[in-house]
Write a protein that holds these residues in place. Structure first.
Motif, PDB file in Angstrom:
ATOM      1  N   ARG A 551       3.151 -20.741  16.468  1.00  0.00           N
ATOM      2  CA  ARG A 551       3.751 -19.711  17.324  1.00  0.00           C
ATOM      3  C   ARG A 551       3.303 -19.988  18.747  1.00  0.00           C
ATOM      4  O   ARG A 551       2.119 -19.915  19.052  1.00  0.00           O
ATOM      5  N   GLU A 552       4.253 -20.289  19.610  1.00  0.00           N
ATOM      6  CA  GLU A 552       3.913 -20.625  20.991  1.00  0.00           C
ATOM      7  C   GLU A 552       4.347 -19.550  21.965  1.00  0.00           C
ATOM      8  O   GLU A 552       3.989 -19.590  23.123  1.00  0.00           O
ATOM      9  N   GLN A 553       5.164 -18.642  21.477  1.00  0.00           N
ATOM     10  CA  GLN A 553       5.710 -17.654  22.394  1.00  0.00           C
ATOM     11  C   GLN A 553       5.303 -16.259  21.940  1.00  0.00           C
ATOM     12  O   GLN A 553       5.127 -16.020  20.745  1.00  0.00           O
ATOM     13  N   ASP A 554       5.184 -15.378  22.877  1.00  0.00           N
ATOM     14  CA  ASP A 554       4.927 -13.996  22.518  1.00  0.00           C
ATOM     15  C   ASP A 554       6.176 -13.425  21.844  1.00  0.00           C
ATOM     16  O   ASP A 554       7.229 -14.054  21.798  1.00  0.00           O
ATOM     17  N   LEU A 555       6.031 -12.226  21.316  1.00  0.00           N
ATOM     18  CA  LEU A 555       7.095 -11.656  20.486  1.00  0.00           C
ATOM     19  C   LEU A 555       7.872 -10.614  21.277  1.00  0.00           C
ATOM     20  O   LEU A 555       7.293  -9.638  21.763  1.00  0.00           O
ATOM     21  N   PHE A 556       9.166 -10.862  21.397  1.00  0.00           N
ATOM     22  CA  PHE A 556      10.006  -9.961  22.195  1.00  0.00           C
ATOM     23  C   PHE A 556      11.086  -9.357  21.298  1.00  0.00           C
ATOM     24  O   PHE A 556      11.940 -10.087  20.798  1.00  0.00           O
ATOM     25  N   LEU A 557      11.028  -8.069  21.098  1.00  0.00           N
ATOM     26  CA  LEU A 557      12.053  -7.383  20.303  1.00  0.00           C
ATOM     27  C   LEU A 557      12.922  -6.561  21.250  1.00  0.00           C
ATOM     28  O   LEU A 557      12.563  -6.358  22.410  1.00  0.00           O
ATOM     29  N   SER A 558      14.029  -6.086  20.758  1.00  0.00           N
ATOM     30  CA  SER A 558      15.003  -5.498  21.679  1.00  0.00           C
ATOM     31  C   SER A 558      14.467  -4.254  22.392  1.00  0.00           C
ATOM     32  O   SER A 558      14.459  -4.197  23.614  1.00  0.00           O
ATOM     33  N   PHE A 559      13.988  -3.280  21.648  1.00  0.00           N
ATOM     34  CA  PHE A 559      13.441  -2.084  22.289  1.00  0.00           C
ATOM     35  C   PHE A 559      12.649  -1.271  21.275  1.00  0.00           C
ATOM     36  O   PHE A 559      12.938  -1.296  20.065  1.00  0.00           O
ATOM     37  N   ALA A 560      11.619  -0.561  21.774  1.00  0.00           N
ATOM     38  CA  ALA A 560      10.864   0.350  20.912  1.00  0.00           C
ATOM     39  C   ALA A 560      11.833   1.404  20.394  1.00  0.00           C
ATOM     40  O   ALA A 560      12.727   1.834  21.128  1.00  0.00           O
ATOM     41  N   GLN A 561      11.657   1.810  19.147  1.00  0.00           N
ATOM     42  CA  GLN A 561      12.646   2.735  18.604  1.00  0.00           C
ATOM     43  C   GLN A 561      12.140   3.468  17.371  1.00  0.00           C
ATOM     44  O   GLN A 561      11.171   3.042  16.730  1.00  0.00           O
ATOM     45  N   GLN A 562      12.839   4.522  17.077  1.00  0.00           N
ATOM     46  CA  GLN A 562      12.563   5.284  15.878  1.00  0.00           C
ATOM     47  C   GLN A 562      13.901   5.562  15.193  1.00  0.00           C
ATOM     48  O   GLN A 562      14.840   6.019  15.855  1.00  0.00           O
ATOM     49  N   THR A 563      13.984   5.271  13.914  1.00  0.00           N
ATOM     50  CA  THR A 563      15.199   5.657  13.202  1.00  0.00           C
ATOM     51  C   THR A 563      14.812   6.556  12.023  1.00  0.00           C
ATOM     52  O   THR A 563      13.817   6.306  11.346  1.00  0.00           O
ATOM     53  N   ILE A 564      15.591   7.571  11.831  1.00  0.00           N
ATOM     54  CA  ILE A 564      15.352   8.505  10.728  1.00  0.00           C
ATOM     55  C   ILE A 564      16.645   8.615   9.927  1.00  0.00           C
ATOM     56  O   ILE A 564      17.717   8.894  10.495  1.00  0.00           O
ATOM     57  N   ASN A 612       6.901   0.339  17.394  1.00  0.00           N
ATOM     58  CA  ASN A 612       6.092   0.941  18.457  1.00  0.00           C
ATOM     59  C   ASN A 612       6.464   0.464  19.856  1.00  0.00           C
ATOM     60  O   ASN A 612       6.524   1.243  20.795  1.00  0.00           O
ATOM     61  N   ARG A 613       6.681  -0.853  19.966  1.00  0.00           N
ATOM     62  CA  ARG A 613       6.918  -1.424  21.303  1.00  0.00           C
ATOM     63  C   ARG A 613       7.987  -2.510  21.204  1.00  0.00           C
ATOM     64  O   ARG A 613       8.404  -2.888  20.122  1.00  0.00           O
ATOM     65  N   SER A 614       8.357  -3.027  22.332  1.00  0.00           N
ATOM     66  CA  SER A 614       9.334  -4.125  22.304  1.00  0.00           C
ATOM     67  C   SER A 614       8.668  -5.474  22.567  1.00  0.00           C
ATOM     68  O   SER A 614       9.322  -6.508  22.505  1.00  0.00           O
ATOM     69  N   PHE A 615       7.395  -5.471  22.871  1.00  0.00           N
ATOM     70  CA  PHE A 615       6.708  -6.716  23.202  1.00  0.00           C
ATOM     71  C   PHE A 615       5.351  -6.751  22.513  1.00  0.00           C
ATOM     72  O   PHE A 615       4.617  -5.759  22.521  1.00  0.00           O
ATOM     73  N   TYR A 616       5.023  -7.888  21.895  1.00  0.00           N
ATOM     74  CA  TYR A 616       3.723  -8.044  21.244  1.00  0.00           C
ATOM     75  C   TYR A 616       3.193  -9.441  21.533  1.00  0.00           C
ATOM     76  O   TYR A 616       3.974 -10.389  21.640  1.00  0.00           O
ATOM     77  N   PRO A 617       1.870  -9.563  21.632  1.00  0.00           N
ATOM     78  CA  PRO A 617       1.322 -10.913  21.817  1.00  0.00           C
ATOM     79  C   PRO A 617       1.549 -11.759  20.563  1.00  0.00           C
ATOM     80  O   PRO A 617       1.676 -11.217  19.461  1.00  0.00           O
ATOM     81  N   ARG A 618       1.587 -13.051  20.754  1.00  0.00           N
ATOM     82  CA  ARG A 618       1.944 -13.957  19.652  1.00  0.00           C
ATOM     83  C   ARG A 618       0.981 -13.854  18.471  1.00  0.00           C
ATOM     84  O   ARG A 618       1.340 -14.158  17.346  1.00  0.00           O
ATOM     85  N   GLU A 619      -0.238 -13.406  18.739  1.00  0.00           N
ATOM     86  CA  GLU A 619      -1.228 -13.313  17.662  1.00  0.00           C
ATOM     87  C   GLU A 619      -0.781 -12.328  16.572  1.00  0.00           C
ATOM     88  O   GLU A 619      -1.307 -12.348  15.467  1.00  0.00           O
ATOM     89  N   LEU A 620       0.161 -11.481  16.903  1.00  0.00           N
ATOM     90  CA  LEU A 620       0.610 -10.492  15.917  1.00  0.00           C
ATOM     91  C   LEU A 620       1.823 -10.964  15.108  1.00  0.00           C
ATOM     92  O   LEU A 620       2.476 -10.169  14.451  1.00  0.00           O
ATOM     93  N   GLU A 621       2.095 -12.266  15.166  1.00  0.00           N
ATOM     94  CA  GLU A 621       3.266 -12.767  14.434  1.00  0.00           C
ATOM     95  C   GLU A 621       3.180 -12.429  12.946  1.00  0.00           C
ATOM     96  O   GLU A 621       4.170 -12.013  12.325  1.00  0.00           O
ATOM     97  N   GLY A 622       2.002 -12.599  12.357  1.00  0.00           N
ATOM     98  CA  GLY A 622       1.826 -12.294  10.932  1.00  0.00           C
ATOM     99  C   GLY A 622       2.157 -10.845  10.646  1.00  0.00           C
ATOM    100  O   GLY A 622       2.810 -10.530   9.642  1.00  0.00           O
ATOM    101  N   GLN A 623       1.718  -9.970  11.521  1.00  0.00           N
ATOM    102  CA  GLN A 623       2.012  -8.543  11.323  1.00  0.00           C
ATOM    103  C   GLN A 623       3.502  -8.262  11.464  1.00  0.00           C
ATOM    104  O   GLN A 623       4.045  -7.411  10.775  1.00  0.00           O
ATOM    105  N   LEU A 624       4.144  -8.980  12.378  1.00  0.00           N
ATOM    106  CA  LEU A 624       5.590  -8.769  12.533  1.00  0.00           C
ATOM    107  C   LEU A 624       6.336  -9.198  11.270  1.00  0.00           C
ATOM    108  O   LEU A 624       7.241  -8.509  10.791  1.00  0.00           O
TER     109      LEU A 624
END
Lengths: 648, 629
Positions: A551-564, A612-624
């Protein structure tokens, strides 16, 4: 002196055709070192006054790697192309400009562009290819270009890549060349400075692979060379540059068009002034709302508004008339409306500052670079400060309600300019929380003993979801909105009995989609029925299957959100919810919860999803990945009902 | 004058017009707007094409009038396209009118015309599309376009498709040539319930329905109604018959291959050439000169470039075989769709999209891909297919017909069932589940006939890319890690893989229990439209035979409801056998045969698909979901 400069320039020139060495041929595929398909052995770029000279030597190692030797000139300006394909036995196939295939890429009233392609003749899966070519330049940058961008890393391993910036002889309007890199690791490059040139050489860059949720500019291999023309009349010091940009450039951009809107405008402004709330946020909200009612954005118009738009291109050619025409007609494009809105805020003396955001899909902004290409200096957001926090407005992004703006600008640096003093400062735009982008879907389902089912569905959203619904429905007449809904839901098993979209006729209301449908389950000879509790629910995030090992890049998702999602079933007497259905998980990325309950004939199923957020450091790839697996599970989970008296 | 510049010069006149041209107004007046087709985005009330053939050139004059019925389709309705080739097509005139609901009429402006090229390094072409468009078109507006194009064509024939994604009230095709005669062949009109009014030089078809976007729909334009129009220069004209086309192409091909030779009676030269082609050539589609869609480059030049498309690689094969004293002939085919052409179709060069090599044999050499026509025997060889063992054809050739081109005419042959490298894939998963339902163990894969494209990726790229291909084909979750991959390909082209796998969340909650992953059991089936809403016939694709063998320990009392589950029906076979115990063993096999249901049989088709789906859903709940005992 001139001769010396020329000599220095020649010394800095590309190496041209040099004999291949044994080490060139020794390069092979090495999966353990992540070397596949091809290796760029040498790549040199030399910037001169009137030309940019390129040379590449590429080792081809597989069928897929052949593409590394292909050449594509999108601008149709490359000259003096030549090269050769060399095989391990020393035989070679030479090629030149004649082997280029030139085809039309586009033509229009004023422009014509051709594209030139080279598939080097004689390519094999085990060869070395050399290419050299020249691009015409003007004062060191490609003709008609104000920037030059070249990534160091490629889809193949890069052994050596160098850029030589030769001194520009013409000092008039000199451009500044800056080398920018996202992670400055000294061992990854060397700088060689002479009196007439500066050469930056990068070595040993791993191949870049497409990374899910990645961003080409924000990763550890993301070094690049970026050159741009520079405002020669602005002071190139961090203290002064951005202030002068605001004073001289931004001010001019927003005010250069003459604004003479006429008496109707004046009366409207007076009306607004009279009705303006004292609270600045409420005032700005009202002004944005009234502005959008009065002025139609051409690219997001209702059918009635669209029918009134009659625009001729020639008007664009008379700048001094543009804003007057916009006010008179009541519609315009982003730029026109942005300028009109600027004048409105100015006339109303609202205490708003201008915000020029940077975007996640561009190069990271570096204030020391004195490069204003990261900003759109004609389309500002506005902010009102409340307790030292900016409340942001994006007035010409009509699909965004007051206080919302596109997520791609969030949590990133922005240039803030006070239009009263034309002073500037940098801020970071505050991100909006997951709750700000909420999608709520409520279902009610009634099941009959014979397997027939009636269901109602109601969906609403806020933030990004609301802007999505606005883009989807606002431009269409009501009949088409419902027709599209019906079309999306109707199947062999499902008949839509009613459909409606409410709140989509203006840009202020909450949009609500509702559906009532009947369907049937074939329950003959079965005792347990599995049902998707949330049909037509949208997967909030794509599910990629391929993730590169590194993993060389940080993690970029579209937007923080909540769906119910919530479904209340009414089931026949005796039908029982079966098995273990409830679970919940959470990690730093977000949380997911699936819960079912039964009370008598009422079965309630609820699914909560929070990113929670739209951006995470690359170290959290496993969690993603873990989070996405939960999402996959939750969005595919059916519930089972044991039918009355049935046995499995 | 250059192509694009010419267009600009031709667009002239005032921006505003007072009214639509008479032909457009008349077309609008002839339809009943109140009875416009339901759910259509726009209605083409007139689509007139006038084709003139003079001096070996086509002149095509088109008039189109569209009534915009829905706002969501306004942009699409307001765009008019002209397909062409940079050096081969001239737009002699192009005009457009846009009448808004308020009655004002605007003419097409120069800035609203642009031409785009499509060349890529994999598809080198001079093909272009010119777009003329109006901005700010709305529901209730009318747009009309008129164009006049001239085009050189290799053939004297052209094909006009009749249907599009929007309905047409009136389609008129008119023709004229300096020779005075034309052959007109409407095809498939009857099966679509379309009637034709034909008179001298004119053909008129009314009320053509739109092609709606429906699942499991025919994937080939030849299935839909079209009109073949040919201005034949005589019996030897390539478009006159299959025989004349075959004779003509034999000459074209041989002049590129520049070879002659004898019937093959030895395997060695054939296999040597095939090996060289597979090793040294790259497939690239090349359409740079008029006629290049048919005319190969000279074999020697293809050899120098080391790339080319099907005809280039076939000509190069013939050239190289010729140097070994063996002759070769072209064989034309249609691939990549489910439509099977044969000699009963009206003769037209446009039914073909591929060419391979037919090598005449002196006697059988024992290859599977040998075909016989009368007294003659040929070996079929596809030089664009690098990985199917020589002497066989890939799975996509199953049941297809080819036209071998011969100086005496067309020789139609059918690919024998035994010639095809059967495609199938078997998976094995052996290992243990932990308390969190994560699986850890060994995964084996055996792929025949490049069933999932794994063999191709392994050969063209790397083991890493092949694993990625496997992940994508099975939609494997990102959490799954695959390591220590060992791959092997045997002489039959069967690829064997073995790797270690860690699969977190192997069992997922579903239907009140825990279910095997979708990657293993497959996704739920697509749901179709109701009979009364379905417009298109049902074309159900083949599902390549896929089997899984699972040996799972650590199930901790989890068991499936059913130990076995199987069915065999029109659409395919399905079997599942599970053995509960310390090690839970599953053998699961699934395949589906292709099936076609014409409009008349649609009811049966929808029923068959529904039954298939119901069977599959019940299997999912009863067999693949595990519950605690």
């Amino acid at each position: 002196m001139y001769l010396t400069l020329m000599l220095m320039a020649l010394l800095a020139a590309p190496p041209g055709e040099k004999p291949l060495s044994a080490s060139d041929w020794a390069v092979v595929q090495k999966p353990e070192a992540d070397i596949y398909d091809a290796v760029v052995l040498i790549d040199t770029t030399s910037f001169f006054d009137t030309a940019i000279e390129r040379f590449r030597r590429v080792r081809i190692l597989s069928e897929s790697g052949k593409v590394a030797a292909e050449f594509r000139d999108e601008t149709g300006t490359a000259k003096s192309l030549q090269g050769r394909v060399v095989l391990p036995d020393g035989s070679e196939t030479r090629f030149s400009q004649e082997d280029l295939v030139e085809t039309l890429s586009f033509s229009s009233r004023r422009h014509k562009g051709s594209s030139r392609l080279l598939v080097p003749p004689g390519l094999t899966t085990d060869c070395i290819v050399e290419l050299s070519w020249t691009i015409p330049a003007q004062r060191g940058l490609p003709l008609k270009a104000s920037t030059y961008f070249e990534a160091i890393a490629e889809p193949w391993y890069v052994a050596t890549k160098s850029f030589t910036f030769n001194k520009i002889r013409s000092q008039a309007n000199e451009f500044l060349v800056r080398q920018l890199w996202t992670t400055a690791e000294p061992e990854r490059f060397s700088v060689d400075k002479g009196s007439a040139y500066t050469r930056v050489t990068y070595r040993n860059f791993q191949a870049v692979a497409e990374q899910p949720f990645g961003n080409e500019f924000r990763h550890e291999q993301g070094h690049y060379v970026y050159a741009f023309r520079y405002y020669s009349d602005l002071n190139p010091s961090p203290d002064k540059f951005w202030g002068e940009l605001a004073q001289k450039v931004i001010r001019n951009n927003l005010t250069w068009l003459k604004f003479a809107p006429g008496s109707e405008w004046d009366a409207w402004v007076q009306e607004l002034k009279a009705a303006l709330p004292a609270d600045p946020v409420a005032a700005m909200t009202m002004v944005q709302s009234q502005f959008r009612r009065k002025f139609t954005l051409i690219s997001l118009a209702s059918p009635e508004q669209a029918a009134r738009i009659m625009r001729t291109t020639k008007e664009n050619d008379i700048p001094e008339r543009i804003l007057g025409n916009v006010v008179r007609r009541g519609y315009g494009d982003y730029y026109e409306l942005s300028m009109v809105f600027f004048h409105l805020v100015e006339e109303l003396k609202l205490p708003a500052v201008l915000i020029f955001p940077t975007s996640i899909d561009q190069m990271p902004f570096n204030p020391k670079s004195f490069d204003d290409n990261s900003f759109n200096l004609y389309l500002p957001f506005y902010a009102i400060y409340v307790n030292d926090r900016p409340v942001v407005f994006a007035p010409v992004y009509y699909e965004y309600r007051a206080g919302y703006y596109p997520s791609r600008h969030m949590a990133l640096p922005a240039l803030q300019v006070d239009p009263r003093s034309w002073t500037s400062q940098f801020i970071v735009l505050p991100p909006l929380s997951a709750e700000s982008n909420r999608l709520v879907t409520q279902y009610r389902t009634t099941l009959q003993e014979n397997g027939e089912m009636e269901m109602s569905y109601k969906r609403q959203g806020t933030g990004e979801y609301l802007s999505y619904f606005t883009r989807k429905h606002f431009p269409l007449p009501a009949a088409e909105r419902t027709q599209n809904l019906i079309h999306a839901w109707s199947t062999q098993h499902t008949t839509v009995t009613a459909a409606a979209v409410e709140g989509a006729d203006d840009l202020e209301s909450v949009v609500t989609e509702t559906i009532t449908a009947k369907s049937r389950n074939n329950i003959s000879n079965i005792s347990r029925l599995a049902i998707d509790p949330f049909p037509h629910s949208m997967l909030p995030i794509d599910l990629p299957s391929v993730w590169p090992e590194r993993r060389e890049q940080d993690l970029f998702l579209s937007f923080a959100q909540q769906t119910i999602d919530l479904n209340t079933f009414t089931v026949p007497e005796g039908w029982r919810l079966f098995g273990e259905n409830d679970w919940e998980h959470s990690n730093q990325i977000g949380s997911i919860k699936f819960k079912c309950t039964q009370e008598g004939t009422k079965v309630t199923v609820r699914r909560d999803f929070v990113l929670n957020r739209s951006f995470y450091p690359r170290e959290l790839e496993g969690q993603l990945k873990e989070f996405l697996a939960w999402m996959d599970e939750a969005f595919n989970q059916t519930i089972a009902l044991d039918l009355k008296g049935g046995t499995p | 004058m250059k192509f694009s510049t010419l267009i600009m010069f031709l667009l002239c006149g005032s921006l505003f017009a007072s009214e639509l041209p008479d032909w457009a107004s008349q077309a609008v007046s002839q339809v009943d707007v109140a009875n416009a087709p339901k759910e259509a985005g726009f209605w083409t009330v007139l689509d007139r094409t006038r084709i003139e053939y003079r001096g070996g050139k086509f002149r095509r004059k088109r008039q189109v009038v569209r009534l915009i019925l829905q706002q969501g389709s306004a942009e699409e309705a307001a765009v008019y396209t002209i397909d062409g080739e940079e050096k081969n097509t001239r737009i002699e005139a192009l005009n457009g009118w846009h009448r808004r609901a308020d009655g004002s009429v605007k003419k097409l402006f120069k800035k609203n015309v642009m031409t785009l090229g499509f060349s890529t390094s994999r598809y080198l072409t001079r093909e272009t599309t010119t777009y003329a468009f109006f901005e700010q078109a709305n529901r209730g507006d009318i747009v009309a376009f008129e164009s006049d194009e001239s085009e050189s064509n290799l053939f004297t024939a052209t094909t006009i498709m009749l249907m599009s994604n929007q309905p047409t009230a009136m389609k008129i095709i008119e023709w004229q040539s300096d020779s005075g005669s034309a052959r007109v062949q409407p095809v498939n009109l009857e099966s679509w319930g379309l009637s034709v009014q034909q008179s001298e030089g004119r053909l008129e078809i009314r009320n053509i329905p739109q092609i709606r976007d429906e699942s499991l729909a025919p994937d080939d334009s030849l299935f839909f109604p079209y009109v073949n129009l040919a201005f034949l220069a005589g019996d030897s004209d390539p478009s006159a018959s299959w025989d004349s086309l075959a004779r003509w192409y034999t000459g074209v091909f041989q002049s590129a291959a520049s070879s002659s030779g004898n019937l093959a009676n030895d395997k060695a030269p054939l296999e040597n050439v095939a090996q060289t082609i597979a090793k040294s050539m790259t497939y690239r589609q090349v359409y740079l000169e008029p006629g290049r869609g048919w005319k190969p480059l000279a074999g020697a030049e293809v050899e120098r470039r080391a790339y080319g498309d099907c005809k280039d690689l076939s000509a190069c094969t013939a050239y190289k075989l010729g140097k070994s004293g063996v002759m070769a002939q072209p064989a034309l085919a249609r691939i990549a769709t489910n439509f099977l052409i044969d000699a009963t179709l009206p003769a037209s060069p446009y039914v073909f999209n591929h060419v391979i090599v037919a090598i005449p044999l002196a006697q059988s050499l024992g290859y599977a891909a040998e075909v016989v026509h009368g007294e003659r025997r040929f070996l079929l060889y596809d030089p664009t297919d690098r990985y199917t063992p020589f002497g066989q054809l890939s799975h996509q050739w199953k049941g297809r017909n080819l036209m071998i081109c011969d100086s005496n005419g067309a020789l139609w042959v059918t690919v024998p069932a035994g010639a095809v490298n059967q495609a199938s894939i078997q998976f094995g998963l052996v290992g243990a589940l932990d308390a969190n339902n994560s699986f850890k163990g060994k995964w084996t894969v055996s792929e025949r006939g490049d069933a999932m494209g794994l063999l191709t990726v392994l050969n063209e790229a790397s083991e890493r890319d092949m694993i990625n291909q496997l992940r994508e084909m099975l939609s494997l979750p990102g959490l799954v890690t695959l390591t220590n991959c060992k791959s092997q390909v045997d002489a039959t082209g069967t690829l064997s893989l073995e790797m270690d796998v860690i699969w977190p969340g192997f069992l997922q909650r579903n239907a009140g229990g825990l279910r095997l992953p979708t990657a293993i059991i497959g996704q739920s089936l697509v749901t179709l439209e109701r009979l009364e809403e379905r417009q298109l016939p049902l074309w159900i694709d083949e599902l390549t035979s896929r089997s899984w063998h699972l040996e799972l320990s650590g199930m901790n009392g989890l068991a499936a409801l059913k130990d076995s589950w199987s069915w065999k029906e029109t659409l395919g076979e399905f079997s599942w056998k599970a053995t509960n115990g310390e090690t839970f063993v599953v053998d699961y096999q699934r395949q589906r045969s292709p099936a076609r249901y014409a409009l008349a049989d649609l009811k049966d088709g929808l029923k068959a698909w529904e039954d298939y789906g119901t069977n599959f859903e019940r299997f999912l709940v009863n067999a693949t979901v595990f519950y605690r005992n």
